[in-house]
Design a protein around this motif. Structure first.
Motif, short mmCIF file in Angstrom:
data_model
loop_
_atom_site.label_atom_id
_atom_site.label_comp_id
_atom_site.label_asym_id
_atom_site.label_seq_id
_atom_site.Cartn_x
_atom_site.Cartn_y
_atom_site.Cartn_z
N ARG A 254 0.85 -1.20 0.00
CA ARG A 254 0.00 0.00 0.00
C ARG A 254 0.88 1.25 0.00
NH1 ARG A 254 -0.93 3.31 4.08
NH2 ARG A 254 -2.56 4.89 3.80
N ARG A 255 1.78 1.34 0.96
CA ARG A 255 2.83 2.36 0.95
C ARG A 255 4.06 1.70 1.53
NH1 ARG A 255 1.61 8.24 3.23
NH2 ARG A 255 3.67 8.53 2.32
N THR A 256 5.06 1.51 0.69
CA THR A 256 6.24 0.77 1.14
C THR A 256 7.13 1.59 2.05
OG1 THR A 256 7.47 1.44 -0.85
CG2 THR A 256 6.26 -0.65 -0.95
N GLY A 257 7.00 2.92 2.00
CA GLY A 257 7.92 3.77 2.75
C GLY A 257 7.49 4.13 4.15
N VAL A 258 6.38 3.55 4.63
CA VAL A 258 5.93 3.87 5.99
C VAL A 258 6.45 2.84 6.98
CG1 VAL A 258 3.86 5.05 5.15
CG2 VAL A 258 3.74 2.61 5.70
N CYS A 259 6.55 3.25 8.24
CA CYS A 259 7.15 2.36 9.24
C CYS A 259 6.24 1.18 9.57
CB CYS A 259 7.54 3.12 10.50
SG CYS A 259 6.14 3.82 11.41
N GLY A 260 4.97 1.23 9.18
CA GLY A 260 4.07 0.12 9.44
C GLY A 260 4.03 -0.92 8.34
N ALA A 261 4.84 -0.76 7.31
CA ALA A 261 4.84 -1.71 6.20
C ALA A 261 5.42 -3.05 6.64
CB ALA A 261 5.64 -1.17 5.03
N MET A 262 4.85 -4.13 6.13
CA MET A 262 5.41 -5.47 6.37
C MET A 262 6.77 -5.58 5.68
SD MET A 262 4.05 -9.15 4.97
CE MET A 262 4.81 -8.92 3.34
N GLU A 263 7.74 -6.13 6.39
CA GLU A 263 9.04 -6.38 5.78
C GLU A 263 9.33 -7.87 5.66
OE1 GLU A 263 10.12 -3.98 4.38
OE2 GLU A 263 10.12 -2.14 5.58
N THR A 264 8.74 -8.69 6.52
CA THR A 264 8.97 -10.13 6.49
C THR A 264 7.64 -10.88 6.53
OG1 THR A 264 11.13 -9.97 7.56
CG2 THR A 264 10.03 -12.11 7.65
N LEU A 265 7.50 -11.84 5.63
CA LEU A 265 6.32 -12.69 5.56
C LEU A 265 6.70 -14.09 6.04
CD1 LEU A 265 3.41 -13.36 4.63
CD2 LEU A 265 4.36 -13.72 2.32
N LEU A 266 5.98 -14.59 7.03
CA LEU A 266 6.17 -15.94 7.53
C LEU A 266 4.91 -16.74 7.20
CD1 LEU A 266 7.55 -15.00 11.08
CD2 LEU A 266 8.88 -15.54 9.02
N ILE A 267 5.09 -17.93 6.63
CA ILE A 267 3.95 -18.75 6.20
C ILE A 267 4.11 -20.15 6.77
CG2 ILE A 267 2.57 -19.55 4.25
CD1 ILE A 267 3.99 -17.50 2.49
#
Length: 415
Positions: A254-267
């Motif tokens: 949605r917005r990659t530059g905000v501090c709330g963006a997901m950086e790691t996906l665990l599945i």
């Protein structure tokens, strides 16, 4: 004392006087002044956009990253959003004077803990010119004076917003020194603020890791900060595919530059839609850097540093895990205590995740991009705190107050 030191000392002395006035202003006066400030920001839109265009041009010429330029960029919608954010703060409940707790002692003493302003707040920030208004409005509504030091890349935008904000505040009955903007971009001003013990009561840094690390290392003033937003989304074995796809794509892109963006996906390794989710995220424009199981599916192999990187870009680290214990271990090892989320239809697993993950914000079946003071109903935020003391998560009005004990007696002595 250096020129920067003298400047900050003078600003701090004036802020201290202003803070004394602000601490006694009634809620109606503070709210009216903020509404006037919001109107002034709206009226100054042409000047603000002209200043921002100059900052954007200089930033592009100086090689600012796409994420930094996105944070810097203003348009009519964002300027209106800045003004609306100030109005939202004006409409919030005023915490000053509110009772935290009350009790009656056996000896007849009546005790109360009452919220009071912190005093003078120093805010050091980069890129985002909206912080000029957000931080100033929050500090003032909570009865604090603010000293703002923005980054050089947004200097023109910050000056334009600050000029409008202060004009409105003064018209509404606040002192002109309620919100001051450091007029120089010399890094020595930051050092002077960090050493201004006795003049500045709290420092709030908002910016990159190097800025926050410097503030925490050098400050003689208490600091409210977070270093990184290394946020995780865990897709559990009981997750619905469509929900997981929507949440993961929004959390990352949605917005990659905000501090709330997901950086790691665990599945979860046993989830039947692993490949479909990875393909959906990649098709949406995200580069995936995976562990051995993910890279075996044709994606780039993650390096050790990737798990500790706040990309602020369309890049995500991805790992397959065997269950909640693996998730907790990974977040404990690599997370930044900012925001972490689980996607699952299993309530017991979700509640275990919410209880065991030690982050300022934990979520169940929601995008990490909701990690925002406005989305939490707090109005604008001054920042997201990831420590354990004083305030945690989005810091708004209540987080900019402390308390004092008020004791009412009828002649009691200890004897």
């Amino acid at each position: 004392m250096t020129d920067a030191g003298r400047l900050i000392a003078d600003m701090g002395a004036r802020a201290r006087i202003a803070a004394g006035v602000l601490a006694t202003l009634p809620t109606v006066t503070k709210a009216a002044a903020l509404r006037a400030a919001a109107d002034a920001v709206d009226a100054a839109m042409p000047a603000i956009l002209e200043a921002n265009a100059a900052d954007m041009a200089a930033g592009a010429a100086n090689g600012l990253s796409g994420a930094m330029l996105d944070r810097l960029r203003l348009d009519e919608g964002r300027v209106r959003g800045i003004a609306d954010g100030v109005r939202a703060v004006a409409g919030l409940d005023d915490p000053v004077g509110g009772s935290v707790s009350e009790s009656l002692r056996p000896n007849g003493l009546r005790l109360a803990r009452v919220r009071v302003p912190i005093g003078v707040i120093g805010i050091i920030y980069e890129s985002r010119p909206n912080v000029t208004a957000d931080a100033g409005a929050l500090a003032a509504m909570a009865g604090n004076a603010a000293i703002l030091r923005g980054g050089s890349e947004a200097a023109r935008s910050n000056r334009a917003i600050h000029a409008a904000l202060v004009a409105g505040l003064v018209a509404g009955g606040m002192p002109a020194d309620a919100v001051q903007l450091v007029p120089i971009t010399d890094r020595a001003a930051v050092g002077a603020m960090l050493q201004a013990d006795g003049l500045i009561d709290l420092i709030v840094p908002r910016g990159g890791k190097s800025l926050v690390a410097r503030v925490q290392a050098e400050a003689r003033v208490p600091v409210l900060a977070h270093l990184d937003g290394i946020n995780h989304v865990y897709v559990d074995a009981a997750a619905d595919f469509d929900m997981a796809r929507r949440i993961v794509i929004d959390a990352k892109l949605r917005r990659t530059g905000v501090c709330g963006a997901m950086e790691t996906l665990l599945i979860h390794r046993g989830w039947p839609h692993v490949e479909a989710l990875l393909r959906a995220l990649a098709d949406a424009g995200c580069e995936l850097r995976g562990d051995a199981a993910v890279s075996a599916l044709g994606y780039t192999a993650a390096q050790a540093a990737d798990w500790d990187t706040e990309y602020l870009d369309a890049i995500a680290s991805v790992a397959l895990v065997d269950g909640l214990d693996d998730v907790i271990a990974h977040i404990d090892a690599h997370g930044s205590h900012h925001t972490d989320a689980i996607v699952t239809g299993d309530a017991a697993t979700a509640e275990a995740f919410l209880a065991r993950v030690d982050s300022a914000i934990v979520m169940w079946n929601a995008s990490t991009q909701f990690a925002d003071g406005g989305e939490f109903g707090l109005g604008a935020e001054i920042g997201i705190a990831t420590g354990r003391l004083h305030a945690r998560g989005p810091v708004a009005l209540e987080g900019l107050t402390t308390y004092k004990w008020v004791v009412r007696g009828a002649g009691q002595v200890r004897g």
